[in-house]
Design an enzyme around this catalytic site. Structure first.
Site, PDB file in Angstrom:
ATOM      1  N   ASN A  56       0.820  -1.163   0.015  1.00 50.97           N
ATOM      2  CA  ASN A  56       0.059   0.015  -0.100  1.00 50.97           C
ATOM      3  C   ASN A  56       0.863   1.378  -0.061  1.00 50.97           C
ATOM      4  OD1 ASN A  56       0.602  -0.715   2.876  1.00 50.97           O
ATOM      5  ND2 ASN A  56      -1.137   0.316   3.626  1.00 50.97           N
TER       6      ASN A  56
ATOM      7  N   CYS B 248      -4.149   0.447  -2.493  1.00 51.89           N
ATOM      8  CA  CYS B 248      -3.881  -0.807  -1.751  1.00 51.89           C
ATOM      9  C   CYS B 248      -2.736  -1.475  -2.023  1.00 51.89           C
ATOM     10  CB  CYS B 248      -5.203  -1.526  -1.792  1.00 51.89           C
ATOM     11  SG  CYS B 248      -6.283  -0.678  -0.821  1.00 51.89           S
TER      12      CYS B 248
ATOM     13  N   GLU C 208      -2.859  -4.605  -2.968  1.00 49.34           N
ATOM     14  CA  GLU C 208      -3.348  -5.444  -4.185  1.00 49.34           C
ATOM     15  C   GLU C 208      -3.264  -4.737  -5.517  1.00 49.34           C
ATOM     16  OE1 GLU C 208      -4.771  -4.926  -1.335  1.00 49.34           O
ATOM     17  OE2 GLU C 208      -6.104  -6.601  -0.509  1.00 49.34           O
TER      18      GLU C 208
ATOM     19  N   GLU D 284       0.338   5.283   0.389  1.00 51.90           N
ATOM     20  CA  GLU D 284      -0.589   6.206   0.953  1.00 51.90           C
ATOM     21  C   GLU D 284      -0.051   7.708   0.657  1.00 51.90           C
ATOM     22  OE1 GLU D 284      -1.154   5.528   5.254  1.00 51.90           O
ATOM     23  OE2 GLU D 284      -2.393   3.799   4.727  1.00 51.90           O
TER      24      GLU D 284
ATOM     25  N   CYS E  59     -10.845  -3.469  -4.359  1.00 52.94           N
ATOM     26  CA  CYS E  59      -9.750  -4.455  -4.760  1.00 52.94           C
ATOM     27  C   CYS E  59     -10.155  -5.699  -5.295  1.00 52.94           C
ATOM     28  CB  CYS E  59      -8.686  -4.577  -3.787  1.00 52.94           C
ATOM     29  SG  CYS E  59      -7.541  -2.960  -3.708  1.00 52.94           S
TER      30      CYS E  59
ATOM     31  N   CYS F 118     -10.255  -5.123  -0.019  1.00 48.54           N
ATOM     32  CA  CYS F 118     -11.343  -3.995   0.162  1.00 48.54           C
ATOM     33  C   CYS F 118     -12.305  -4.333  -1.157  1.00 48.54           C
ATOM     34  CB  CYS F 118     -11.065  -2.803   0.124  1.00 48.54           C
ATOM     35  SG  CYS F 118     -10.330  -2.078  -1.468  1.00 48.54           S
TER      36      CYS F 118
HETATM   37  N1  THU Z   1      -5.205  -1.928   2.617  1.00 48.69           N
HETATM   38  C1  THU Z   1      -4.555  -2.463   1.747  1.00 48.69           C
HETATM   39  O1  THU Z   1      -3.538  -2.323   1.017  1.00 48.69           O
HETATM   40  N2  THU Z   1      -5.450  -3.611   1.212  1.00 48.69           N
HETATM   41  C2  THU Z   1      -6.405  -4.261   2.003  1.00 48.69           C
HETATM   42  O2  THU Z   1      -6.723  -5.499   1.851  1.00 48.69           O
HETATM   43  C3  THU Z   1      -6.946  -3.590   3.033  1.00 48.69           C
HETATM   44  C4  THU Z   1      -6.397  -2.154   3.420  1.00 48.69           C
HETATM   45  C5  THU Z   1      -4.586  -0.470   2.999  1.00 48.69           C
HETATM   46  C6  THU Z   1      -5.182   0.643   2.480  1.00 48.69           C
HETATM   47  C7  THU Z   1      -4.755   1.516   3.688  1.00 48.69           C
HETATM   48  O3  THU Z   1      -3.371   2.109   3.193  1.00 48.69           O
HETATM   49  C8  THU Z   1      -4.506   0.879   4.689  1.00 48.69           C
HETATM   50  O4  THU Z   1      -4.231  -0.437   4.355  1.00 48.69           O
HETATM   51  C9  THU Z   1      -5.460   1.067   5.789  1.00 48.69           C
HETATM   52  O5  THU Z   1      -6.529   0.873   5.299  1.00 48.69           O
END
Ligand code: THU
Length: 143
Positions: A48, A59, A61, A50, A95, A92
């Site tokens: 991920n 994300c 994925e 941000e 994804c 999510c």
């Molecule tokens: N996140 C992912 O990268 N993949 C997931 O399957 C669930 C959530 C990340 C998004 C964000 O950067 C952090 O987790 C918190 O939500």
């Protein structure tokens, strides 16, 4: 380089854990890694990423899918996802749709924690009655 004796699960666990260490998650402090084994046998990973405009983060994925597509992979055999904490870090909603684009009927999602695989699900069960490229009468992902 892959060790000859490593089985596929060990290979994917190593990849997903390595990907998690690359996460850029200073806002959520929730690092996530993802690793795909494609039908071509190659492994692609992502983390991920941000940013200060919170909703614009991506994300793990999505990163792994981008790496796969960039390298010419097209079909996800299995995707491993890892997060910390007690709960299951399942993909999510957005994804699930991203995975769906490159999935086949048997694509599986392997949800991991620091100790290993916690649950294995079919993408089909996470996203039933899904909308996909077939509905547009196109071949998936410009094969
Ligand atoms: N996140 C992912 O990268 N993949 C997931 O399957 C669930 C959530 C990340 C998004 C964000 O950067 C952090 O987790 C918190 O939500």
């Amino acid at each position: 380089m892959q060790e000859p004796h490593m089985d596929q699960e060990a290979r994917l666990l190593a990849a997903v854990k390595a990907a998690q260490t690359k996460a850029y998650a200073p806002y959520s402090n929730f690092p996530v890694g993802a690793a795909i084994i494609a039908d071509n046998g190659e492994v692609y990973s992502g983390c991920n990423v941000e940013n200060a405009s919170y909703p614009e983060g991506t994300c793990a994925e999505a990163g792994a899918i981008a790496a796969m597509v960039m390298a010419g992979g097209r079909k996800i055999q299995k995707i491993y996802v890892i997060g910390n904490g007690e709960g299951l870090v399942s993909p999510c909603g957005g994804c699930r749709q991203r995975i769906r684009e490159f999935a086949h009927a048997d694509t599986t999602v392997h949800i991991c924690g620091p100790e290993g695989v916690r649950a294995v699900m079919k993408l089909h069960d996470l996203l039933p009655h899904s909308f996909g490229p077939e509905q547009l009468h196109t071949h998936s992902a410009q094969e």
